[in-house]
Write a protein that holds these residues in place. Sequence first.
Motif, mmCIF file in Angstrom:
data_model
loop_
_atom_site.group_PDB
_atom_site.id
_atom_site.type_symbol
_atom_site.label_atom_id
_atom_site.label_comp_id
_atom_site.label_asym_id
_atom_site.label_seq_id
_atom_site.Cartn_x
_atom_site.Cartn_y
_atom_site.Cartn_z
ATOM 1 N N LEU A 131 58.396 49.854 -12.265
ATOM 2 C CA LEU A 131 59.418 49.780 -11.215
ATOM 3 C C LEU A 131 59.343 50.953 -10.244
ATOM 4 C CD1 LEU A 131 62.762 48.439 -12.754
ATOM 5 C CD2 LEU A 131 60.791 47.199 -11.891
ATOM 6 N N ILE A 132 59.001 52.128 -10.734
ATOM 7 C CA ILE A 132 58.917 53.306 -9.870
ATOM 8 C C ILE A 132 57.609 54.019 -10.159
ATOM 9 C CG2 ILE A 132 59.995 55.488 -9.193
ATOM 10 C CD1 ILE A 132 62.671 54.397 -10.094
ATOM 11 N N ALA A 133 56.822 54.272 -9.120
ATOM 12 C CA ALA A 133 55.512 54.907 -9.303
ATOM 13 C C ALA A 133 54.940 55.285 -7.944
ATOM 14 C CB ALA A 133 54.534 53.964 -10.010
ATOM 15 N N PRO A 134 54.052 56.274 -7.922
ATOM 16 C CA PRO A 134 53.347 56.584 -6.677
ATOM 17 C C PRO A 134 52.233 55.580 -6.403
ATOM 18 C CG PRO A 134 52.586 58.029 -8.432
ATOM 19 C CD PRO A 134 53.690 57.194 -9.019
ATOM 20 N N MET A 135 51.914 55.394 -5.131
ATOM 21 C CA MET A 135 50.687 54.693 -4.757
ATOM 22 C C MET A 135 49.587 55.756 -4.710
ATOM 23 S SD MET A 135 51.435 51.456 -4.349
ATOM 24 C CE MET A 135 52.516 51.661 -5.751
ATOM 25 N N PRO A 136 48.580 55.690 -5.598
ATOM 26 C CA PRO A 136 47.662 56.825 -5.780
ATOM 27 C C PRO A 136 46.884 57.238 -4.537
ATOM 28 C CG PRO A 136 46.882 54.861 -6.928
ATOM 29 C CD PRO A 136 48.281 54.569 -6.498
ATOM 30 N N GLY A 137 46.704 56.347 -3.583
ATOM 31 C CA GLY A 137 45.984 56.729 -2.371
ATOM 32 C C GLY A 137 46.875 57.200 -1.259
ATOM 33 N N ALA A 138 48.210 57.163 -1.495
ATOM 34 C CA ALA A 138 49.123 57.412 -0.373
ATOM 35 C C ALA A 138 50.257 58.378 -0.674
ATOM 36 C CB ALA A 138 49.714 56.075 0.093
ATOM 37 N N THR A 139 50.785 58.364 -1.896
ATOM 38 C CA THR A 139 52.030 59.072 -2.177
ATOM 39 C C THR A 139 51.802 60.521 -2.601
ATOM 40 O OG1 THR A 139 52.900 56.963 -3.019
ATOM 41 C CG2 THR A 139 54.201 58.946 -3.447
ATOM 42 N N PRO A 140 52.357 61.497 -1.870
ATOM 43 C CA PRO A 140 52.351 62.870 -2.385
ATOM 44 C C PRO A 140 53.168 62.928 -3.672
ATOM 45 C CG PRO A 140 52.927 62.795 -0.041
ATOM 46 C CD PRO A 140 52.987 61.387 -0.548
#
Length: 649
Positions: free
Chosen positions: A415-424
Motif C-alpha cells: 500500500l505504501i512504498a517508494p518507486m525505486p527509480g523516482a522516489t527520494p
Amino acid sequence: MIYAPKEGFGRTARIQSMEDYQFLYRKSLERPEEFWGEMAQALTWFHPPETVLDADTDQVDFSWFGGGRLNACYNAVDRHVKENPRKPAIIWAKNEPGQYELITWRDLKHNVGRVANVLKAHGVKKGDRVCIYLPMVPELAYTMLACARIGAVHSVVFAGFSADSLRERILDSGAQVLVTANEGPRGAKRVRTKAISDEAVEGLSQVRSVLVVRRTEADVPMKAGRDWWLDQEMSKHRGTCPVEWMAAEDPLFILYTSGSTGKPKGVMHTTGGYLVYAVTTHRYVFDLQPDDVHFCTADMGWITGHTYLLYGPLANGTTTVLFESIPTYPDAGRLWQVVDDVKATVLFTAPTALRALLREGDAYVKKSSRKSLRLLASAGEPINPEVWRWYHDVVGEGRCPVVDNWWQTETGGVLIAPMPGATPCKPGSATLPFFGVEPVLVDDEGRVLEGNGVSGNLCIARTWPGQARTLWGNHQRFIETYYSRFPRLYFTGDGCRRDEDGYYWITGRVDDVLNVSGHRLGTAEVESALVAHESVAEAAVVGFPHELKGTGVCAFVTLKPEFLDASTEQMMGALKEQVRHVIGPIATPDQVRIVSGLPKTRSGKILRRMLRKIACGETQDLGDTSTLAEPSVLDELLTQQSQMQSQRR
C-alpha cells in the motif's frame, strides 16, 4: 538524510520521475475505474470484465472486475509456457548450501497438472478448501497452483505451527484434504510435519485424505485409506488438466492471521482483484525487468510469500526463488551465497532477518559479490534507520535502491512504498502511497487530520482491488474488526506520522503508540534510537501504567555478543542516555530490561502484545502462545518479571 534515486536507475525504470508517479497517482484517484481497467489488461481473461468496481460501502461489500472470467493458475503458468517453455520459473534453493533445482515453465505446468488431477481424484472440486502444511518445497507451489487451476480454495498454514493451531485452521476453513510432508528440513532442525499433522487431524472425520510429500528418507506411519504418498499418486496421472473458468470474485485463498484477542482470522482473497493487484504492485514496486531473478525470502505461510514469491512474480513471467532454509544456516553468509549462486537481481527480506545479520557484522556480506543485485526491499515491520542504512551501504554497496514497503495480510499487496527509480527515500519511512491507495490519518475521535506534520491512526479511504473481501464464514467480524471504529474507513490498526514532506512513517500498532505525559511516542522511534547504540542487537518497546506519566516506557533489549559481559547497571544507564540523546528526555525509558531473546512468531515478528502484558504484570493471561518460535524465551521473561515483582515487595 534523504537518499535520491540512483543515477542511471531511472533511465530504465518503469516510473522514471516523481512527475511520472504523481501523474499516475492522480489518475488512479480521479479516474479509478479507467486506471484499474487498464491494469487488468496485464492478465489473460477468458471473458473480459463488464464492470471494474461495484462498491456497497454501507454493507462493506466490494466487487472488482464483475462479469470477468479468468484463472489464476493459467495466468501464472500456462501463458508463459508458450513463450518461454525452458526458462526457469522457480529456482528451488534447498536447505543445504549449494543445492539447487531449476523448474522450467514446462516442468511447472506438468507438475501442477498432475497434482490437480490427484486432488480431483481425491474428491476435490470447485469451491472446496485444501489445507497445505508444507515446508518450502516445490510441491507447495504445485499444490497452491493446482488448487487455483481446478477452482479449489487453498489455505496454507506455516509448517511450524503446532498441531492445535493447524487443527483450528482446518476446522474453521472446512478443509477436507490436507497436504503435508514426512519431514521439513529447516536449518539444522527437522520439523516433524507428518507427526504434527497426524495429531491435528486425529478424530476429524471431515479430513478424508492426507497427501504426504516425501521430502526426506524419514519413515512415518501412514494410515490406510487416509494417507497417501503424493509422488505415488502423481505417477498415476497425466500432466494435462483443464482450467476452471473462475469469476473474478470467486475465492482464491484463505490465509489466517492472529489478532490480539480471539481465534485467528481467516482472511479471504478473491481471484480477479487480488491477482490484478499482485501483478501491478510487483511490476512497479520492484521495478520489474525482463531478466529479473526475484529472491523473496518469505515463507509461503505468510502473505508476502503468496504475493511476492508466487503469484506476483509468476503471473508476470518472472523467475522466482523458493528458499527452503534460514538466513543464518549454516552461517550468516547464507543469503549472500544464494544471491551469488542464482544471480538474484532483487532481494526482498524482513527487518528481523536484517537485524540478525547486521548483528554478525560486515564480514559475511563482504565475502560475497552481490554484483547481480539491482534492488533491495524490506517489509514486515518498520525498519530501523540504522538497519536501512546498513542494508543500503553495506549489502547494496550504495548502488541499489532500498524499497521499504508497508502492507498487511488483509491488503493483499503493498500500500505504501517508494518507486525505486523516482522516489527520494528517508531511512525508516515507507514514503508514499501506491496507485489507487488513499491513506488518511484520523485522531481517536475519528476526525481527519489534514495537512502534513501530523500523527494519528492510519486508515484507507477507498477500496483497492487487492483488499480482502471478508473473514471466512464471518463477514460481521470483518466489519467489526476493520470498519467499526472509524465508519466508512478501513482501519489498519497502525499508527502513522505524515511528515512535513508528506512521507508516511509507520509507528507500529496503535496499541504501541504511547501517550507519555501527553506526548505521543511511536515505539518504533524509541526502538530505532536503541538499536543505533553500538551494543544493541534488537529492541522492543512497550508501555506500562505509570503513576506520574500515565504511561511509562519499558524497553526489552538484546545485546551483541561482544557486550554480553558488560555491567548490566552501566548498560541500562547508557541505553537510557542514548534515547535521551536521540529523541529527548520525554522518551527516556523508565525500564530497560536486558534479555537473551525476544518472543517472536515463527515468521520472525516480535510479539509485542506479550511483552506489553509482561511489563504490566499481567502474566496470567498472555493469550495465544502457539505461534512462539522459541518458548524458552518467554520462560526467561516471566522469571525476570517474577524476580522484579519480588524485589518490589
